[in-house]
Design an enzyme around this catalytic site. Structure first.
Site, PDB file in Angstrom:
ATOM      1  N   ASP A  16       0.824  -1.212   0.000  1.00  0.00           N
ATOM      2  CA  ASP A  16       0.000   0.000   0.000  1.00  0.00           C
ATOM      3  C   ASP A  16       0.862   1.269   0.000  1.00  0.00           C
ATOM      4  OD1 ASP A  16      -2.278   1.490   0.031  1.00  0.00           O
ATOM      5  OD2 ASP A  16      -2.780   1.109   2.119  1.00  0.00           O
ATOM      6  N   ASN A  64     -10.360  -2.681  -6.824  1.00  0.00           N
ATOM      7  CA  ASN A  64      -9.531  -1.750  -7.607  1.00  0.00           C
ATOM      8  C   ASN A  64     -10.093  -1.463  -9.005  1.00  0.00           C
ATOM      9  OD1 ASN A  64      -6.296  -2.867  -6.288  1.00  0.00           O
ATOM     10  ND2 ASN A  64      -7.645  -1.251  -5.591  1.00  0.00           N
TER      11      ASN A  64
HETATM   12  C1  FPP Z   1      -1.784   0.253  -3.415  1.00  0.00           C
HETATM   13  O1  FPP Z   1      -1.345   1.585  -3.392  1.00  0.00           O
HETATM   14  C2  FPP Z   1      -1.223  -0.487  -4.530  1.00  0.00           C
HETATM   15  C3  FPP Z   1      -1.936  -1.026  -5.555  1.00  0.00           C
HETATM   16  C4  FPP Z   1      -3.396  -0.914  -5.674  1.00  0.00           C
HETATM   17  C5  FPP Z   1      -1.287  -1.747  -6.652  1.00  0.00           C
HETATM   18  C6  FPP Z   1      -0.097  -2.555  -6.285  1.00  0.00           C
HETATM   19  C7  FPP Z   1       0.745  -2.731  -7.470  1.00  0.00           C
HETATM   20  C8  FPP Z   1       2.107  -2.741  -7.453  1.00  0.00           C
HETATM   21  C9  FPP Z   1       2.908  -2.648  -6.228  1.00  0.00           C
HETATM   22  C10 FPP Z   1       2.914  -2.781  -8.679  1.00  0.00           C
HETATM   23  C11 FPP Z   1       2.339  -3.575  -9.729  1.00  0.00           C
HETATM   24  C12 FPP Z   1       2.529  -5.004  -9.551  1.00  0.00           C
HETATM   25  C13 FPP Z   1       1.869  -5.850 -10.349  1.00  0.00           C
HETATM   26  C14 FPP Z   1       2.195  -7.295 -10.370  1.00  0.00           C
HETATM   27  C15 FPP Z   1       0.797  -5.331 -11.214  1.00  0.00           C
HETATM   28  P1  FPP Z   1      -2.415   2.722  -3.543  1.00  0.00           P
HETATM   29  O2  FPP Z   1      -2.543   3.056  -4.976  1.00  0.00           O
HETATM   30  O3  FPP Z   1      -3.688   2.305  -2.861  1.00  0.00           O
HETATM   31  O4  FPP Z   1      -1.733   3.887  -2.746  1.00  0.00           O
HETATM   32  P2  FPP Z   1      -2.438   5.032  -1.904  1.00  0.00           P
HETATM   33  O5  FPP Z   1      -3.159   4.336  -0.775  1.00  0.00           O
HETATM   34  O6  FPP Z   1      -1.298   5.846  -1.411  1.00  0.00           O
HETATM   35  O7  FPP Z   1      -3.346   5.763  -2.831  1.00  0.00           O
END
Ligand code: FPP
Length: 237
Positions: A16, A64
């Site tokens: 996250d 998502n």
């Molecule tokens: C959460 O951060 C992360 C995600 C929803 C995506 C995770 C993806 C990766 C780490 C890289 C991609 C890997 C693959 C295999 C596709 P957030 O966007 O919720 O962050 P925030 O809470 O700060 O908005």
């Protein structure tokens, strides 16, 4: 990293904080995800070196899909690019990749990428990397309940045969040991529909760093914290 007997066999990670990492730098959220991909690459290597046998990462939750289309597209593109760039490295490193989640909503291109990396790395014995993609723990449990109910209805199973093992075996993680350690980054303290059944006795570790900043030292801290935990499984020591 030293391999000791307290190394978790299975680590699950809620990666996250990509969005906040990007915002703090005046970048697009998609750039945060690209940086998150780099952190994931390093963590796969570091976990395998530490002797971890299963690493499950929450890469895309069913929820998502509700993000802006541009961000969803960027994540899908990242999956395809990641597969293309990393398949050979992962195979050479003995990492077997499995994808866990609903697959119906992915485009043919993403599906092809997923199938290709699963196929290419299937012989890997060093560590299994489970990518949770379009994953929702409640949907997984609901589907398991349906599957079991169907078998009872058809007479294949009796009510008495329904036990915890059968439920575990009906989940997408059938055959995979439960996670010993669940890590969530970015200072959020939630499981967010991730491995709710499987994490019943997992140790939980919350890191304050945003996922793109999660490096070898941060993983080491989580492993050290885990090694100090006393796991009692509801018993008295
Ligand atoms: C959460 O951060 C992360 C995600 C929803 C995506 C995770 C993806 C990766 C780490 C890289 C991609 C890997 C693959 C295999 C596709 P957030 O966007 O919720 O962050 P925030 O809470 O700060 O908005």
């Amino acid at each position: 990293m030293n391999l000791n007997q307290d190394t978790p066999r299975h680590i699950a990670i809620i990666m996250d904080g990509n969005g906040r990492w990007a915002k703090m730098r005046g970048k697009q959220r998609s750039e945060g995800h690209a940086a998150g991909m780099e952190a994931l690459r390093a963590t796969i290597r570091n976990a395998a070196e530490a002797g971890v046998k299963y690493l499950t990462v929450y890469a895309f939750s069913t929820e998502n899909w509700g993000r802006p289309q541009e961000e969803v597209d960027a994540l899908m593109e990242l999956i395809c690019k990641g597969v293309e760039m990393e398949s050979d490295n992962l195979r050479e490193g003995g990492i077997r990749v499995c994808v866990m989640g609903r697959k119906q909503l992915f485009s043919p291109k993403v599906l092809k990428a997923i199938e290709s990396i699963e196929e290419k790395t299937r012989e890997g014995e060093q560590m299994t990397l489970i990518l949770a993609l379009d994953y929702s723990s409640r949907s997984e449990i609901t589907e398991a309940v349906r599957q079991i109910a169907r078998k009872v209805q058809s007479g294949e199973l009796t009510l008495e045969q329904i036990d915890q093992q059968l439920i575990s075996d009906s989940l997408l993680t059938a055959g995979v040991p439960d996670p010993d350690l669940v890590i969530r980054t970015s200072g959020e303290y939630r499981l967010s529909n991730f491995l709710l059944w499987q994490a019943s006795y997992a140790e939980l570790y919350f890191s304050e760093v945003l996922w793109p900043d999660f490096d070898k030292a941060e993983l080491q801290k989580a492993l050290e914290a885990y090694a100090l935990r006393e796991r009692r499984y509801g018993l008295v020591k």
